[in-house]
Design a protein around this motif. Structure first.
Motif, PDB file in Angstrom:
ATOM      1  N   HIS A 181     -20.539   9.013 -34.338  1.00  0.00           N
ATOM      2  CA  HIS A 181     -20.666   8.171 -35.528  1.00  0.00           C
ATOM      3  C   HIS A 181     -20.597   6.691 -35.161  1.00  0.00           C
ATOM      4  N   LEU A 182     -19.670   6.340 -34.274  1.00  0.00           N
ATOM      5  CA  LEU A 182     -19.523   4.943 -33.861  1.00  0.00           C
ATOM      6  C   LEU A 182     -20.690   4.483 -32.994  1.00  0.00           C
ATOM      7  N   ASN A 183     -21.392   5.451 -32.408  1.00  0.00           N
ATOM      8  CA  ASN A 183     -22.591   5.127 -31.619  1.00  0.00           C
ATOM      9  C   ASN A 183     -23.856   5.184 -32.471  1.00  0.00           C
ATOM     10  N   ASP A 184     -23.645   5.120 -33.799  1.00  0.00           N
ATOM     11  CA  ASP A 184     -24.753   5.035 -34.771  1.00  0.00           C
ATOM     12  C   ASP A 184     -25.580   6.306 -34.885  1.00  0.00           C
ATOM     13  N   THR A 185     -25.010   7.433 -34.497  1.00  0.00           N
ATOM     14  CA  THR A 185     -25.683   8.706 -34.764  1.00  0.00           C
ATOM     15  C   THR A 185     -25.554   9.006 -36.252  1.00  0.00           C
ATOM     16  N   PRO A 186     -26.647   9.255 -36.957  1.00  0.00           N
ATOM     17  CA  PRO A 186     -26.558   9.532 -38.396  1.00  0.00           C
ATOM     18  C   PRO A 186     -25.638  10.717 -38.677  1.00  0.00           C
ATOM     19  N   LEU A 187     -24.874  10.608 -39.749  1.00  0.00           N
ATOM     20  CA  LEU A 187     -23.963  11.703 -40.093  1.00  0.00           C
ATOM     21  C   LEU A 187     -24.717  13.002 -40.353  1.00  0.00           C
ATOM     22  N   SER A 188     -25.960  12.874 -40.799  1.00  0.00           N
ATOM     23  CA  SER A 188     -26.755  14.078 -41.042  1.00  0.00           C
ATOM     24  C   SER A 188     -26.967  14.869 -39.758  1.00  0.00           C
ATOM     25  N   GLU A 189     -26.955  14.166 -38.611  1.00  0.00           N
ATOM     26  CA  GLU A 189     -27.096  14.845 -37.324  1.00  0.00           C
ATOM     27  C   GLU A 189     -25.752  15.339 -36.801  1.00  0.00           C
ATOM     28  N   VAL A 190     -24.679  14.679 -37.227  1.00  0.00           N
ATOM     29  CA  VAL A 190     -23.341  15.096 -36.800  1.00  0.00           C
ATOM     30  C   VAL A 190     -22.929  16.382 -37.513  1.00  0.00           C
ATOM     31  N   MET A 191     -23.323  16.498 -38.767  1.00  0.00           N
ATOM     32  CA  MET A 191     -22.968  17.684 -39.542  1.00  0.00           C
ATOM     33  C   MET A 191     -23.759  18.887 -39.059  1.00  0.00           C
ATOM     34  N   SER A 192     -23.178  20.055 -39.246  1.00  0.00           N
ATOM     35  CA  SER A 192     -23.829  21.295 -38.826  1.00  0.00           C
ATOM     36  C   SER A 192     -24.176  22.129 -40.047  1.00  0.00           C
ATOM     37  N   LEU A 193     -25.258  22.874 -39.943  1.00  0.00           N
ATOM     38  CA  LEU A 193     -25.635  23.770 -41.035  1.00  0.00           C
ATOM     39  C   LEU A 193     -24.774  25.029 -41.045  1.00  0.00           C
ATOM     40  N   SER A 194     -24.033  25.238 -39.970  1.00  0.00           N
ATOM     41  CA  SER A 194     -23.195  26.435 -39.870  1.00  0.00           C
ATOM     42  C   SER A 194     -21.774  26.130 -40.326  1.00  0.00           C
ATOM     43  N   ASP A 195     -21.136  27.105 -40.950  1.00  0.00           N
ATOM     44  CA  ASP A 195     -19.734  26.974 -41.338  1.00  0.00           C
ATOM     45  C   ASP A 195     -18.808  27.549 -40.280  1.00  0.00           C
ATOM     46  N   SER A 196     -19.336  27.791 -39.090  1.00  0.00           N
ATOM     47  CA  SER A 196     -18.523  28.280 -37.979  1.00  0.00           C
ATOM     48  C   SER A 196     -18.094  27.098 -37.119  1.00  0.00           C
ATOM     49  N   ALA A 197     -16.785  26.926 -36.944  1.00  0.00           N
ATOM     50  CA  ALA A 197     -16.280  25.823 -36.121  1.00  0.00           C
ATOM     51  C   ALA A 197     -16.767  25.949 -34.684  1.00  0.00           C
ATOM     52  N   GLU A 198     -16.829  27.166 -34.186  1.00  0.00           N
ATOM     53  CA  GLU A 198     -17.259  27.385 -32.801  1.00  0.00           C
ATOM     54  C   GLU A 198     -18.706  26.937 -32.598  1.00  0.00           C
ATOM     55  N   ILE A 199     -19.576  27.313 -33.535  1.00  0.00           N
ATOM     56  CA  ILE A 199     -20.991  26.934 -33.438  1.00  0.00           C
ATOM     57  C   ILE A 199     -21.147  25.428 -33.611  1.00  0.00           C
ATOM     58  N   TRP A 200     -20.418  24.857 -34.553  1.00  0.00           N
ATOM     59  CA  TRP A 200     -20.503  23.413 -34.804  1.00  0.00           C
ATOM     60  C   TRP A 200     -20.047  22.625 -33.586  1.00  0.00           C
ATOM     61  N   LEU A 201     -18.946  23.044 -32.981  1.00  0.00           N
ATOM     62  CA  LEU A 201     -18.426  22.338 -31.810  1.00  0.00           C
ATOM     63  C   LEU A 201     -19.417  22.403 -30.655  1.00  0.00           C
TER      64      LEU A 201
END
Length: 259
Positions: free
Chosen positions: A167-187
């Motif tokens: 986020h601080l490197n200007d990556t859009p939050l839409s790219e930071v968020m994951s479509l999956s509700d699995s923490a393992e997949i998101w990480l």
């Protein structure tokens, strides 16, 4: 010490509200301020505030306060115009540092679901350190997804660290968020974005280690642990002879780092 009716007391203290009442435990108050869960049909045992040390009482009643509870407690004490919070922290072997103060402020302003998650996971000041950076208000969506993903404490801390950095490197939050509700997949997704070269190299080494002709009863896999990566090898030996045989077989193998 005296007995009061519940209606004669106030409930300024609510830092313990996430806890269940203890069966058979009396309802206690420090003066007129109830400091344990109210229970139907029970009067309040009021302790004399002139002779009862409040920090010691809190510690005796709640020796394992979470950061969320400490944040609420600090607010409760402010409402009573009491400056005893540093003394309370001493009971928990904590220093009233700037980092701790900022972390408690962040928790007080966080969504309630995230506060509940942080309380249940018993997160530390270090776990929440990334949130002390200046992030946008929209970053709250990351906190909400951590809750939805049912992340463990370790997963949540790693997600926060990488997500804040992106986020601080200007990556859009839409790219930071994951479509999956699995923490393992998101990480795993966040690591792929943050460390694209490492992710590719890890995948290659995982396949290489998996395809190697390991001796019978020996398990091996490529693992990454933070900034370090390597081979984890597991086997079971019932005797020194069996142990030496496993070690000798491993010594005769080609190294996974060899091309």
């Amino acid at each position: 010490m005296k007995v009061r009716l519940t209606k004669e007391c106030d409930r300024v203290f609510d830092f313990f509200s996430r806890r269940q009442p203890k069966a058979g435990f009396p309802v206690l108050a420090w003066g007129a301020h109830i400091i344990t869960q109210v229970q139907d049909g029970k009067d309040v045992v009021s302790l004399n505030p002139q002779t009862t040390n409040l920090p010691q009482l809190i510690f005796d009643l709640y020796p394992d306060l979470s950061l969320v509870e400490l944040a609420n407690l600090e607010e409760n004490l402010r409402a009573l115009d009491l400056d005893t919070f540093p003394k309370v922290l001493e009971k928990y072997n904590l220093n009233h540092s700037e980092n701790l103060s900022l972390t408690l402020d962040i928790l007080r302003g966080a969504p309630e679901d995230f506060r509940s998650w942080a309380h249940e996971r018993r997160v530390s000041v270090r776990d929440l350190a990334p949130l002390r950076c200046e992030v946008s208000k929209e970053f709250v969506f990351v906190l909400e997804q951590i809750v939805r993903s049912r992340a463990t404490r370790q997963q949540g801390a790693q997600i926060l660290e990488i997500a804040v950095e992106l986020h601080l490197n200007d990556t859009p939050l839409s790219e930071v968020m994951s479509l999956s509700d699995s923490a393992e997949i998101w990480l795993a997704y966040l690591k792929k974005i943050r460390y694209p070269l490492s992710t590719s190299a890890d995948r290659e080494m995982q396949n290489k280690v998996k395809s190697m002709p390991w001796p019978n009863h020996v398990e091996a896999e490529w693992q990454r642990r933070g900034d370090q990566a390597g081979v984890q090898i597991r086997f079971f030996a019932q005797s020194e002879t069996e142990l030496n045989r496993h070690l000798e077989n491993l010594r005769n193998m080609k190294s996974p780092w060899t091309n």
